[in-house]
Design an enzyme around this catalytic site. Structure first.
Site, PDB file in Angstrom:
ATOM      1  N   HIS A   1      22.139  51.179  29.216  1.00 17.13           N
ATOM      2  CA  HIS A   1      23.326  49.984  29.425  1.00 17.13           C
ATOM      3  C   HIS A   1      24.422  50.418  28.607  1.00 17.13           C
ATOM      4  CE1 HIS A   1      25.333  46.300  29.519  1.00 17.13           C
ATOM      5  NE2 HIS A   1      24.430  46.166  30.478  1.00 17.13           N
TER       6      HIS A   1
ATOM      7  N   GLU B   1      27.615  50.124  37.001  1.00 13.63           N
ATOM      8  CA  GLU B   1      28.141  49.263  36.157  1.00 13.63           C
ATOM      9  C   GLU B   1      29.393  49.672  35.485  1.00 13.63           C
ATOM     10  OE1 GLU B   1      25.187  45.563  34.884  1.00 13.63           O
ATOM     11  OE2 GLU B   1      25.308  47.118  33.462  1.00 13.63           O
TER      12      GLU B   1
END
Ligand code: 13P
Length: 263
Positions: free
Chosen positions: A95, A167
């Site tokens: 992430h 993302e």
């Protein structure tokens, strides 16, 4: 091949056990089982254990937000993929918040993906460029490096089973601010799929599931789910609100699948 739409709620570093349990129960009441939709919750590590015994596994799967690449040993403060085996189905890896705040390198992310599949868990590999990368015209290079490094040393089977989440860092948690346009998201998702095709062939690239994440809520999700090749969404802030998160699942249901429901 039809793929289930994947809706993942990344609760990040929010909610203690009581709060997580309450949210999970509210979602449980509100969300129906849809055979074409898979709903995944990613609580913090401390909360995973109690949630794992309360959760209805016909309705939800669990994900961890991170793990360490060694299976055991003198690594104070870490939790391994091996230790998560009975608790979760997925682990979020790479992430941007881990790459940025905890300096996770490309190689470390690659080692985590390898450790994840070695332990029979499914990686949700996050990739995405920063605002500066995009301004400098380097988005594609960044995505290329993140994808190709993370996928090295895997078998075709391991890659086709995994999940990749696009993302863009500049689009995360900007509610009311900048939102990635579906056209741009499609172009970057196609590029990611092409990297997979170049490494593992067309079939594998068609099977790997690619999600979008970045300020997704119940109002904007349809634009992303409508993108050809978008297999679902990775949701941060809105996943902490049961109206918004269950609203996202409702939209996925209406968009994709002819009203079939198992419960
Ligand atoms: P937001 O939905 O809050 O933008 O977070 C996205 C994200 O980082 C999910 O992993």
């Amino acid at each position: 091949m039809s793929k289930k739409t994947l809706i993942v709620g990344n609760w990040k570093m929010n909610l203690n056990t009581a709060g997580a349990s309450l949210l999970m129960h509210r979602l449980h009441e509100r969300i129906k089982i849809h055979r074409d939709i898979e709903v995944v919750l990613a609580p913090n590590l401390l909360v995973l254990q109690p949630i794992s015994v309360q959760i209805d596994r016909r309705k939800f799967r669990l994900a961890a937000q991170n793990a360490y690449q060694k299976d055991e040993g003198p690594y104070t403060g870490e939790v391994s993929f091996t230790m998560l085996q009975d608790l979760v189905h997925y682990v979020i890896i790479g992430h941007s918040e881990r790459r940025i705040h905890f300096n996770e390198s490309l190689d470390e992310v690659r080692d985590k993906v390898a450790a994840c599949v070695r332990n029979d868990l499914t990686p949700i590999l996050c990739v995405g460029e920063t605002h500066n990368d995009r301004k400098a015209g380097e988005s594609k290079q960044v995505l290329h490096d993140q994808v190709t490094t993370a996928l090295s040393n895997l078998t075709s089977q391991e890659v086709e089973n995994m999940v990749i989440a696009y993302e863009p860092v500049w689009a995360i948690s900007t509610f009311g601010g900048e939102l990635a346009k579906p056209d741009l998201v499609k172009s970057e998702m196609d590029f990611i799929r092409k990297q997979v095709a170049d490494l593992y062939g067309q079939k594998v690239s068609e099977r790997v599931r690619i999600l979008y994440g970045g300020s997704v809520d119940n109002n904007v999700v349809s634009g992303f789910l409508a993108i050809e090749g978008c297999d679902g969404v990775l949701v941060g802030g809105a996943s902490l609100n049961y109206h918004k998160f269950s609203g996202i699942v409702d939209v996925a249901y209406k968009l994709g699948h002819n009203g079939d429901s198992d419960g």
